[in-house]
Design a protein around this motif. Structure first.
Motif, short mmCIF file in Angstrom:
data_model
loop_
_atom_site.label_atom_id
_atom_site.label_comp_id
_atom_site.label_asym_id
_atom_site.label_seq_id
_atom_site.Cartn_x
_atom_site.Cartn_y
_atom_site.Cartn_z
N ILE A 1 0.87 -1.20 0.00
CA ILE A 1 0.00 0.00 0.00
C ILE A 1 0.90 1.24 0.00
O ILE A 1 1.80 1.36 0.84
CB ILE A 1 -0.92 0.01 1.24
N THR A 2 0.64 2.14 -0.94
CA THR A 2 1.56 3.27 -1.12
C THR A 2 0.85 4.63 -1.03
O THR A 2 -0.35 4.73 -1.29
CB THR A 2 2.30 3.17 -2.48
N PRO A 3 1.59 5.69 -0.68
CA PRO A 3 1.01 7.03 -0.52
C PRO A 3 1.09 7.83 -1.82
O PRO A 3 1.63 7.36 -2.83
CB PRO A 3 1.93 7.64 0.53
N SER B 1 -2.10 5.09 -3.99
CA SER B 1 -2.99 6.11 -3.45
C SER B 1 -4.05 6.47 -4.50
O SER B 1 -3.76 6.58 -5.69
CB SER B 1 -2.20 7.36 -3.08
N GLU B 2 -5.25 6.70 -4.03
CA GLU B 2 -6.35 7.10 -4.93
C GLU B 2 -6.09 8.48 -5.53
O GLU B 2 -6.66 8.84 -6.55
CB GLU B 2 -7.69 7.07 -4.18
N LEU B 3 -5.19 9.25 -4.91
CA LEU B 3 -4.90 10.59 -5.43
C LEU B 3 -3.91 10.54 -6.59
O LEU B 3 -3.89 11.46 -7.42
CB LEU B 3 -4.34 11.48 -4.30
N GLY C 1 2.86 5.24 4.52
CA GLY C 1 1.80 6.23 4.68
C GLY C 1 1.84 6.82 6.08
O GLY C 1 2.88 6.79 6.75
N SER C 2 0.70 7.31 6.52
CA SER C 2 0.67 8.02 7.80
C SER C 2 0.75 7.04 8.96
O SER C 2 0.34 5.88 8.86
CB SER C 2 -0.63 8.83 7.88
N THR C 3 1.23 7.55 10.08
CA THR C 3 1.32 6.73 11.29
C THR C 3 -0.06 6.27 11.74
O THR C 3 -0.24 5.13 12.16
CB THR C 3 2.05 7.52 12.40
N ASP D 1 3.71 17.51 15.02
CA ASP D 1 3.30 16.57 13.98
C ASP D 1 3.77 17.07 12.63
O ASP D 1 4.14 18.24 12.49
CB ASP D 1 1.77 16.41 14.00
N GLU D 2 3.75 16.19 11.65
CA GLU D 2 4.24 16.55 10.32
C GLU D 2 3.49 17.77 9.78
O GLU D 2 2.27 17.76 9.73
CB GLU D 2 3.94 15.41 9.34
N LEU D 3 4.24 18.77 9.31
CA LEU D 3 3.59 19.92 8.67
C LEU D 3 3.23 19.55 7.23
O LEU D 3 2.22 19.97 6.69
CB LEU D 3 4.49 21.14 8.73
#
Ligand code: NAD
Length: 488
Positions: free
Chosen positions: A159-161, A188-190, A240-242, A392-394
């Motif tokens: 699964i990728t971002p 990613s769907e984007l 991806g995100s945590t 957190d990540e900006l």
């Protein structure tokens, strides 16, 4: 500003890019579709098949049926496919880079660099496929011999971002195939287009039937959930995100899946009082602005010794204010748009909040007044110590600067985060650099360098930044199991 690519070229490119699902070696076009947008305009680019849960289960059927035959291919055969894929990516690099910019927004020069980085994983793992070894040694007690074998783990879900549309997939697909594992990729769907183009190149490279599926979908949870719960899946590799990574680790517990997790970060960028400031500013620009700040490795917290903070802030502010922001395909553009409106609103609100708490916005601080999801390169200093800005990540072109007084405080501030992906430090003192490296809680450290990603190096984090390593000698072992054979 001159347009690099005209409308007809883009229309041709999109018309010749696959938009279906790649199911174990054949293209499927039926079913609902969803729209992929151009973040530099907010307008639709093309419609892609929304692959349903049944198709993911079909992909798992295929992967399971292919498991043994793929494991039985020779490493020479698999290395050849990987090497050929490398060559085809290089052949089509301009087309892939343009697609990457269209769907993700980054400047074309950065997309070219991403495509080259992605290609490198195929070249690297073509070599690594040949070097998987085992072990043989006498039992220390003298009562037998110990033989160890490395075998492919089996069907993998990858699964990728959206932020590196081709490289994050390449970093997983290449070692999986090198090890002899069939893969099901959910991009990613984007940003599914570059990954679909890669699937077409792997087909052309002669990837064995059943070894790869690439299935875009709008509903990640509904499509991946059933196959994660299916005992035929043996491995989940996620970037991806945590927050999503934690959910997937919990889901993976049911089948005791092997997991690799490449998650979020909050990279400290430490500038000591003896740093070469020219190099530190250059490195800061690279560490902050590569991918427009939308990278897990982006410097998220600049920690600068109080004696050089004023000069560093002034120089970084000047460089950030001078960046050319625009559509990634246009010539001379250095910063593209954010990925979507949500990201733009999140950054705008975060900067407004810290400014209201008394911080100084040295430059930028707001979305650009034009179509697309642009945000002005921003520097923020004078942040109140207790304010969580940058915890957190900006994930955007925003650089927060805080100061420290001594090494102990710098290390404490750098480590004061649940994340631990990468840290950067600038100093001219080798001993200090090594001391700091020993104490930074981070999977990767850049010393006097703002970008260190490399297919030949182990990439990955500690703490909430993840589990496992991609690339380097470690990368293929994420897809191998050790079997111990006891011998007389
Ligand atoms: P995200 O977690 O929202 O999505 C990542 C992928 O997971 C997408 O394909 C998405 O569709 C899918 N997904 C979302 N919810 C899911 C669910 N419930 N079940 C299964 N799949 C699901 O992350 P993103 O916004 O696409 O990417 C940005 C994040 O990725 C940042 O946190 C960044 O730091 C991280 N990242 C990490 C690395 C690394 O190597 N450590 C590299 C790049 C990006």
């Amino acid at each position: 500003m001159a347009e690099h690519t005209d409308g007809d070229e883009i229309a041709d490119l999109l018309a010749t890019t696959p938009t279906g699902g790649f199911l174990g070696g054949k293209w499927v076009e039926d079913g609902d579709r969803f729209t992929v947008d151009d973040p530099s305009t907010g307008l639709p680019l093309v419609d892609v098949v929304d692959n349903p849960p049944e198709r993911f289960l079909e992909a798992l059927d295929i992967a399971d049926r292919t498991r043994e035959s793929l494991a039985a291919t020779t490493t020479h055969q698999r290395a050849e496919v990987l090497r050929r894929t490398y060559e085809l990516i290089v052949r089509d690099s301009e087309r892939l880079a343009t697609l990457c910019t269209l769907e993700m927004g980054k400047p074309l020069a950065e997309s070219r660099a991403e495509v080259a980085y992605a290609a490198d994983f195929f070249r690297w793992f073509a070599g690594e496929a040949l070097r998987v070894d085992g072990g043989y040694r006498p039992n220390p007690s003298g009562t037998g011999r110990i033989l160890t074998l490395q075998r492919p783990v089996g069907p993998c879900l990858l699964i990728t971002p959206w932020n590196f549309p081709i490289a994050m997939g390449a970093r997983k697909i290449a070692p999986a195939l090198a090890a002899g594992c069939p893969s099901i990729v959910k991009p990613s769907e984007l940003t599914p287009l570059t990954m679909l183009a890669l699937a077409a190149l792997m087909e052309e490279a002669g990837a064995p039937a059943g070894s790869l599926s690439v299935l875009p979908t709008l509903d990640a949870a509904a499509t991946t959930g059933p196959i994660i719960a299916d005992r035929r899946l043996r491995k989940l590799s996620f970037t991806g995100s945590t927050a999503v990574g934690k959910q997937l680790i919990a889901q993976s517990a049911e089948q005791v899946l092997r997991v690799s997790m490449e998650l979020g970060g909050s990279a400290p960028f430490v500038v000591f009082d003896d740093a070469d400031l020219d190099a530190a500013v250059e490195g800061a620009m690279a560490a902050k602005m590569r991918n427009g700040g939308e990278a897990c490795t982006s410097a998220n917290r600049f920690l600068v010794h109080e004696s050089v903070a004023e000069e560093f802030t002034a120089r970084l502010t000047e460089r950030m204010a001078g960046l050319s922001v625009g559509r990634g395909l246009d010539e001379g553009v250095e910063v593209g748009p954010l990925i979507d409106e949500r990201a733009q609103v999140r950054l705008r609100d975060a900067v407004a909040d810290v400014a209201a708490a008394g911080a100084e916005v040295n430059t930028g601080g707001a979305p650009l007044d034009r179509p697309g999801w642009f945000f002005a390169p921003t520097v923020v200093s004078g942040i109140p110590a207790s304010h969580p800005f940058g915890d957190d990540e900006l994930f955007g072109p925003v650089a927060p600067i805080r100061t420290f007084t001594d090494d102990e405080q710098a290390i404490a501030m750098a480590n004061d985060t649940p994340y631990g992906l990468i840290a950067y430090a600038y100093t001219r003192d080798l001993e200090r650099a090594l001391r700091v490296c020993d104490r930074l809680e981070s999977g990767m450290v850049g010393i006097n360098r703002g970008v260190i990603s490399n297919a030949a190096a182990p990439f990955g984090g500690v703490k909430h930044s993840g589990v496992g390593r991609e690339g380097g000698f470690a990368g293929i072992h994420e897809y191998l199991e050790t079997t111990y054979v006891g011998l007389p």
